[in-house]
Design a protein around this motif. Structure first.
Motif, PDB file in Angstrom:
ATOM      1  N   ALA A 270     -18.499  64.707 -70.151  1.00 22.74           N
ATOM      2  CA  ALA A 270     -19.908  64.518 -69.801  1.00 22.74           C
ATOM      3  C   ALA A 270     -20.380  65.602 -68.840  1.00 22.74           C
ATOM      4  O   ALA A 270     -19.591  66.185 -68.101  1.00 22.74           O
ATOM      5  CB  ALA A 270     -20.126  63.144 -69.163  1.00 22.74           C
ATOM      6  N   THR A 271     -21.692  65.841 -68.870  1.00 16.98           N
ATOM      7  CA  THR A 271     -22.326  66.741 -67.924  1.00 16.98           C
ATOM      8  C   THR A 271     -23.167  65.907 -66.963  1.00 16.98           C
ATOM      9  O   THR A 271     -23.926  65.036 -67.394  1.00 16.98           O
ATOM     10  CB  THR A 271     -23.235  67.762 -68.637  1.00 16.98           C
ATOM     11  N   PHE A 272     -23.024  66.167 -65.666  1.00 14.59           N
ATOM     12  CA  PHE A 272     -23.714  65.396 -64.637  1.00 14.59           C
ATOM     13  C   PHE A 272     -24.837  66.225 -64.020  1.00 14.59           C
ATOM     14  O   PHE A 272     -24.623  67.366 -63.599  1.00 14.59           O
ATOM     15  CB  PHE A 272     -22.738  64.972 -63.544  1.00 14.59           C
ATOM     16  N   GLU A 273     -26.012  65.642 -63.982  1.00 18.58           N
ATOM     17  CA  GLU A 273     -27.167  66.248 -63.335  1.00 18.58           C
ATOM     18  C   GLU A 273     -27.511  65.339 -62.151  1.00 18.58           C
ATOM     19  O   GLU A 273     -28.208  64.337 -62.298  1.00 18.58           O
ATOM     20  CB  GLU A 273     -28.319  66.324 -64.334  1.00 18.58           C
TER      21      GLU A 273
ATOM     22  N   PHE B 157     -22.974  69.900 -63.200  1.00 19.17           N
ATOM     23  CA  PHE B 157     -21.620  70.312 -63.533  1.00 19.17           C
ATOM     24  C   PHE B 157     -21.122  69.510 -64.722  1.00 19.17           C
ATOM     25  O   PHE B 157     -21.639  68.436 -65.043  1.00 19.17           O
ATOM     26  CB  PHE B 157     -20.667  70.148 -62.344  1.00 19.17           C
ATOM     27  N   HIS B 158     -20.110  70.041 -65.379  1.00 19.76           N
ATOM     28  CA  HIS B 158     -19.539  69.429 -66.583  1.00 19.76           C
ATOM     29  C   HIS B 158     -18.096  69.023 -66.290  1.00 19.76           C
ATOM     30  O   HIS B 158     -17.355  69.752 -65.635  1.00 19.76           O
ATOM     31  CB  HIS B 158     -19.577  70.428 -67.744  1.00 19.76           C
TER      32      HIS B 158
ATOM     33  N   GLY C 209     -25.427  74.870 -57.821  1.00 22.50           N
ATOM     34  CA  GLY C 209     -25.099  74.055 -56.656  1.00 22.50           C
ATOM     35  C   GLY C 209     -23.675  74.292 -56.181  1.00 22.50           C
ATOM     36  O   GLY C 209     -23.080  75.342 -56.457  1.00 22.50           O
ATOM     37  N   LYS C 210     -23.124  73.321 -55.504  1.00 25.99           N
ATOM     38  CA  LYS C 210     -21.757  73.397 -54.983  1.00 25.99           C
ATOM     39  C   LYS C 210     -21.055  72.066 -55.205  1.00 25.99           C
ATOM     40  O   LYS C 210     -21.674  71.010 -55.125  1.00 25.99           O
ATOM     41  CB  LYS C 210     -21.755  73.709 -53.478  1.00 25.99           C
ATOM     42  N   VAL C 211     -19.757  72.143 -55.508  1.00 25.59           N
ATOM     43  CA  VAL C 211     -18.949  70.928 -55.603  1.00 25.59           C
ATOM     44  C   VAL C 211     -17.611  71.184 -54.924  1.00 25.59           C
ATOM     45  O   VAL C 211     -17.149  72.326 -54.840  1.00 25.59           O
ATOM     46  CB  VAL C 211     -18.711  70.480 -57.064  1.00 25.59           C
TER      47      VAL C 211
END
Length: 321
Positions: free
Chosen positions: A152-155, A180-181, A197-199
């Motif tokens: 999944a891709t998260f927005e 991110f995916h 962004g940043k993770v």
């Protein structure tokens, strides 16, 4: 280890965050057996709150692959007394939160039978691939934690002072607001791709934290190894991956990472060809290959399970003349 340590480890098991090594250690702990015996004796094998018993058994049975009938509950508790009883004792505290908040661990589970978009309570979006499962607590607005199985891709919607976590096997990704995916289909290897962004990627096996930057792909292996790669220019917008003047060899590499498909260029196609266009998150491998070929006047074929993009013969003859 003291009894508090036993309870802490039990909480990790109930929340599905414990590693296989921690599960094994838990079953072998002398403190756990002593705690189980005292609690079991004092309760005479019965639970004061039937709702707590039912809810915890459902969670434990799911992990132990046991039947859920009343008779099998009794048999399982007798046969697996050491592990089950201790989990129930610890779980009673964990599920009630110490103040009888029975619904604290109620979950919403969403299974994608086909590609779909899931809107979370905080307005974050999850673009799910077929066969994927997303789970989150009904108290999600108190703590933004999501468990993913699949792809999944998260927005993620940014909220001041409130992080967002995606839990996968033996790790989790922590963000504040970004796209991110995550591909968690293969239990031996997970991938995280950051678009903007940043993770922070947290490995629970050894406590490592890896800060990711846009256009990076992190591959996490079950043995704890982490590999970082660049994926080239790729942007995300409303369910589409957008590419601008992207080299064809870089595009193919990115598609392999994002869509987890086996696709390659024939040897006679220069990698410096540039691609401009967009690919939807739910496009099938053949549709992706067709889109690339259409925009660049190429062809594709299936060979030994692979998609191979090549030049048509008429183009080769035209250039040779």
């Amino acid at each position: 280890m003291k009894e508090q340590g036993v309870k802490d480890l039990g909480k990790k098991i109930l929340s599905e965050q414990a590693t296989p090594e921690e599960r094994k250690r838990f079953l072998e702990m002398e403190e756990m057996r002593n705690l189980m015996k005292r609690q079991w004796d004092s309760s005479d094998g019965k639970f004061a709150d039937a709702k707590v018993e039912k809810r915890m058994w459902k969670q434990i049975a799911g992990q132990c692959k046991l039947e859920r009938s009343h008779q099998s509950r009794r048999i399982a508790l007798l046969c697996c007394a050491a592990s089950i009883a201790a989990l129930l004792v610890i779980g009673a505290f964990y599920f009630t939160g110490g103040n009888k908040n029975i619904d604290r661990m109620e979950y919403v589970s969403v299974v994608a039978n086909e590609a779909r978009v899931l809107s979370l309570p905080d307005q974050s979006k999850v673009w799910m691939q077929p066969g994927s499962t997303v789970r989150y607590a009904q108290t999600f607005n108190e703590k933004r934690d999501v468990w993913l199985e699949g792809d999944a891709t998260f927005e993620v919607t940014k909220q001041a002072g409130r992080t967002f976590r995606v839990h996968i096997a033996q790790a989790f990704i922590e963000v504040k607001g970004t796209v991110f995916h995550v591909n968690n289909r293969n239990k031996e290897m997970s991938k995280v791709i950051l678009y903007n962004g940043k993770v922070d990627f947290h490995s629970q096996a050894d406590g490592r934290v890896v800060a990711m930057k846009p256009s990076e792909c992190l591959t996490y292996h079950s043995n704890g190894d982490i590999v970082m790669n660049e994926i080239g220019n790729i942007y995300w917008q409303d369910g589409m991956y957008k590419f601008a003047y992207t080299r064809l060899d870089s595009l193919i590499g990115t598609i392999k990472e994002v869509y987890d498909i086996d696709i390659e260029l024939a040897a006679d196609i220069p990698g410096h060809y540039l691609f401009n266009g967009a690919i939807y998150y739910n496009e099938r491998p053949s549709e992706i290959a067709e889109k690339i070929c259409y925009t660049m006047n190429l062809k594709y074929k299936r060979e030994n399970g692979k998609l191979i993009i090549y030049k048509p013969k008429e183009i080769k003859k035209l250039k040779s003349n």
